[in-house]
Design an enzyme around this catalytic site. Sequence first.
Site, PDB file in Angstrom:
ATOM      1  N   HIS A  80       0.810  -1.221   0.000  1.00  0.00           N
ATOM      2  CA  HIS A  80       0.000   0.000   0.000  1.00  0.00           C
ATOM      3  C   HIS A  80       0.843   1.271   0.000  1.00  0.00           C
ATOM      4  O   HIS A  80       1.944   1.315   0.532  1.00  0.00           O
ATOM      5  CB  HIS A  80      -0.933   0.018   1.221  1.00  0.00           C
ATOM      6  CG  HIS A  80      -0.177   0.066   2.529  1.00  0.00           C
ATOM      7  ND1 HIS A  80       0.196   1.251   3.131  1.00  0.00           N
ATOM      8  CD2 HIS A  80       0.293  -0.927   3.316  1.00  0.00           C
ATOM      9  CE1 HIS A  80       0.847   0.994   4.254  1.00  0.00           C
ATOM     10  NE2 HIS A  80       0.921  -0.323   4.394  1.00  0.00           N
ATOM     11  N   HIS A 108      12.359  -0.407 -13.009  1.00  0.00           N
ATOM     12  CA  HIS A 108      12.209  -1.851 -13.228  1.00  0.00           C
ATOM     13  C   HIS A 108      12.242  -2.551 -11.879  1.00  0.00           C
ATOM     14  O   HIS A 108      13.256  -2.536 -11.189  1.00  0.00           O
ATOM     15  CB  HIS A 108      13.318  -2.373 -14.133  1.00  0.00           C
ATOM     16  CG  HIS A 108      13.137  -3.816 -14.517  1.00  0.00           C
ATOM     17  ND1 HIS A 108      13.923  -4.432 -15.459  1.00  0.00           N
ATOM     18  CD2 HIS A 108      12.259  -4.778 -14.098  1.00  0.00           C
ATOM     19  CE1 HIS A 108      13.535  -5.690 -15.608  1.00  0.00           C
ATOM     20  NE2 HIS A 108      12.534  -5.916 -14.776  1.00  0.00           N
TER      21      HIS A 108
END
Length: 205
Positions: free
Chosen positions: A135, A144
């Site tokens: 979250h 990446h």
Amino acid sequence: MKNKLLIIGASGHGKVVADIALKMKKWQRIVFLDDDENVTTSMGIEVIGKSNMALELINEYDIIVGVGNNATREMIQTQLEVRGASIPVLIHPSAVVGEQVEIGIGTVIMAGTIINCCTKIGKGSIINTGSTIDHDNCIEDYVHISPGAHLAGAVSIGKGSWLGIGSVVSNNVNITDGSKFGAGAVVVRDITVPGTYVGVPVRRV
């Protein structure tokens, strides 16, 4: 959104992008561009020319950059954006994406990924196979996140960074732009200086 998809790059990352696109079943035709003249097909999908053809086809296709290198992907996608290309987001059907998650154009979310609520992911990023983002994360552009990497809650990852396979980032950690982390790296504190980091916990090399 158009009914045809053009993938720039027919190598490893481009193949996975194509696989996701096929599973999404949103495009009637999918093709590649690649600069290797010896490659005419990839995954049974036609390579119709070199990457410099993309701008000629900009009105006909949605275009996604299937290049793993962050800097190269940014360069190509920026050129496409300036010319007004339609750049989609690709999300594998098995990925779990929570509520109030924002995902920028050109980002690819791969198989088995979990992205929890209230997270923001910038454009042109790769959220690779089986990685988890909890979250309230903020993942900037052209990042990446490698396979099997795990980010706890409220993590911030700076632009152009790369987290190696199996990396772990503790909650509330901020990582500056352009940082790179080796396989299995464990990040437990803020990273304020760009560089390459390895180890448990990480050290700069």
